[in-house]
Scaffold this active site. Structure first.
Site, short mmCIF file in Angstrom:
data_model
loop_
_atom_site.label_atom_id
_atom_site.label_comp_id
_atom_site.label_asym_id
_atom_site.label_seq_id
_atom_site.Cartn_x
_atom_site.Cartn_y
_atom_site.Cartn_z
N MET A 30 0.86 -1.19 0.00
CA MET A 30 0.00 0.00 0.00
C MET A 30 0.90 1.24 0.00
O MET A 30 0.47 2.33 0.42
CB MET A 30 -0.93 -0.01 1.22
CG MET A 30 -1.88 -1.21 1.18
SD MET A 30 -3.43 -0.95 2.07
CE MET A 30 -2.84 -0.72 3.72
N ALA A 32 4.13 3.91 0.77
CA ALA A 32 4.89 4.43 1.92
C ALA A 32 5.96 3.40 2.28
O ALA A 32 6.03 2.91 3.41
CB ALA A 32 3.97 4.75 3.10
N HIS A 34 9.08 1.08 3.17
CA HIS A 34 10.14 1.13 4.19
C HIS A 34 11.02 -0.11 4.02
O HIS A 34 10.78 -0.94 3.12
CB HIS A 34 9.53 1.23 5.59
CG HIS A 34 8.48 0.18 5.86
ND1 HIS A 34 8.78 -1.15 6.03
CD2 HIS A 34 7.13 0.27 5.96
CE1 HIS A 34 7.68 -1.83 6.25
NE2 HIS A 34 6.66 -1.00 6.19
N GLY A 36 11.13 -2.85 5.47
CA GLY A 36 10.40 -4.12 5.45
C GLY A 36 9.97 -4.48 4.03
O GLY A 36 10.19 -5.60 3.56
N HIS A 37 9.39 -3.50 3.34
CA HIS A 37 8.98 -3.73 1.93
C HIS A 37 10.21 -4.07 1.09
O HIS A 37 10.18 -4.95 0.23
CB HIS A 37 8.34 -2.48 1.32
CG HIS A 37 7.03 -2.09 1.93
ND1 HIS A 37 6.86 -0.93 2.62
CD2 HIS A 37 5.83 -2.72 1.94
CE1 HIS A 37 5.61 -0.84 3.04
NE2 HIS A 37 4.96 -1.91 2.64
N GLY A 149 5.08 -9.95 4.53
CA GLY A 149 5.89 -9.89 5.75
C GLY A 149 5.22 -10.57 6.93
O GLY A 149 3.99 -10.56 7.05
N GLU A 150 6.06 -11.16 7.78
CA GLU A 150 5.54 -11.86 8.97
C GLU A 150 5.02 -10.88 10.03
O GLU A 150 4.42 -11.31 11.00
CB GLU A 150 6.63 -12.75 9.58
CG GLU A 150 6.81 -14.03 8.81
CD GLU A 150 8.02 -14.83 9.23
OE1 GLU A 150 8.65 -14.52 10.26
OE2 GLU A 150 8.36 -15.79 8.50
N GLN A 155 -2.57 -11.93 8.62
CA GLN A 155 -2.80 -11.73 7.19
C GLN A 155 -2.13 -12.84 6.38
O GLN A 155 -2.70 -13.40 5.45
CB GLN A 155 -2.27 -10.36 6.78
CG GLN A 155 -2.18 -10.15 5.28
CD GLN A 155 -1.86 -8.71 4.90
OE1 GLN A 155 -2.71 -7.87 4.94
NE2 GLN A 155 -0.62 -8.44 4.51
N SER A 188 4.54 1.17 7.77
CA SER A 188 4.25 2.46 7.14
C SER A 188 3.62 3.41 8.16
O SER A 188 3.80 4.63 8.10
CB SER A 188 3.28 2.29 5.97
OG SER A 188 3.84 1.40 5.04
O1 PAF Z 1 -0.07 -5.73 3.90
C1 PAF Z 1 -0.48 -4.81 3.15
O2 PAF Z 1 0.20 -3.82 2.90
C2 PAF Z 1 -1.87 -4.93 2.54
O3 PAF Z 1 -2.75 -5.55 3.42
C3 PAF Z 1 -1.86 -5.65 1.17
C4 PAF Z 1 -1.42 -7.09 1.32
C5 PAF Z 1 -0.94 -4.91 0.21
C6 PAF Z 1 -3.27 -5.65 0.59
O4 PAF Z 1 -3.75 -4.36 0.39
#
Ligand code: PAF
Length: 286
Positions: A30, A32, A34, A36-37, A149-150, A155, A188
């Site tokens: 989504m 922003a 960081h 982690g991404h 990510g964990e 999720q 984020s």
């Molecule tokens: O983890 C997230 O950033 C969101 O939940 C995802 C998996 C991108 C779905 O919008």
């Protein structure tokens, strides 16, 4: 890297990858972005000949319109980061809302117990919204692998279940939590914290690290109580939940022998910002 915002253009770019032996790795975000991404993207780059990063603040997973409005949006900064990281053949997909939801998505997914607890109990409809957007992305992109990510453990487990429900061929890859030097899990939402709140936020991860030590002396039930009291004793922090659960079904455990994998999962409010984190308290899997 190529940047597209329309599904039609994305499909045209992906066509040669679907035909050939290339592997497609998807990192849904989504924005922003960081560290982690970035760790997810780096892993995807190692394992796939085409990496696709999506940036889309998905409205259907927000149960609170203020939270949706306040969610950090940093498209130009994100694109600058991705430009340095991605290869020529990789793709960034940044759709508008109407592109992903030309009409209301009425689908309801049944995750049984998994979305009734913790985040699911405190954010009604959240995981259904996550499942809606992730299934749309999987149907559109048909990735071989998708990276999550964990930090969002619930999720992750729900999305593995989603691939079972939908019969998707995408393999979900889980990646470890990335923490700041003081232990705070990267998120984020950390960008929304004031200086004082950012300092106080370290109490969350520190409590989890201490929980792993305290488990020698306390049962899961007593440990849960002690961690909640400890965090709530700080006037800036308010625990929404702290649950000690097994790492498969996310069911609360009453003894440390109940499961080979046990996590402490927490959500804490700092003013109007809500942070989540988790920590492995038992790991007899390795
Ligand atoms: O983890 C997230 O950033 C969101 O939940 C995802 C998996 C991108 C779905 O919008």
């Amino acid at each position: 890297m190529k940047i597209v915002s329309k599904k039609r253009d994305l499909v045209n770019l992906l066509k040669p990858c679907w035909k050939g032996p290339d592997k497609i790795g998807l990192v849904p975000t989504m924005g922003a972005l960081h560290q982690g991404h970035l760790s997810l993207i780096l892993k995807a780059l190692q394992e796939n000949s085409c990496v696709l990063v999506s940036i889309f603040v998905n409205p259907t997973q927000f149960n609170d319109s203020e939270d949706l409005n306040n969610y950090p949006r940093k498209n130009s900064e994100d694109l600058a980061i991705l430009k340095d990281l991605l290869r020529q053949e990789d793709i960034v997909f940044i759709p508008e809302e109407a592109e992903m939801y030309p009409e209301r998505d009425m689908r309801r997914f049944d995750f049984g117990h998994l979305d009734k607890i913790m985040e699911g109990a405190h954010r009604p409809g959240h995981f259904n919204g996550v499942a809606q957007i992730v299934s749309k992305l999987f149907d559109l992109i048909k990735p071989d692998f998708a990276y999550f990510g964990e930090k969002d453990l619930q999720q992750l487990i729900i999305l593995k279940k989603l691939t079972d429900i939908t019969g998707s061929n995408t393999t979900i890859i889980s990646c470890p939590i990335i923490r700041d030097n003081d232990g705070l899990a990267m998120s984020s939402r950390n960008q929304l914290l004031s200086k004082t709140e950012r300092k106080e936020a370290t109490n969350i991860s520190q409590a989890l690290f201490d929980a792993a030590k305290l488990k020698k002396q306390l049962s899961p039930i007593k440990l849960r109580e002690s961690i909640i009291n400890r965090i709530n004793s700080n006037p800036e922090l308010e625990v929404e939940y702290f649950e000690i659960v097994d790492g498969f079904e996310l069911k609360p455990v009453s003894s440390w022998e109940s499961s080979p994998l046990i996590y402490g999962c927490i959500a804490v409010k700092l003013g109007s910002i809500r942070l989540i984190d988790n920590y492995k308290l038992v790991n007899k899997k390795d």
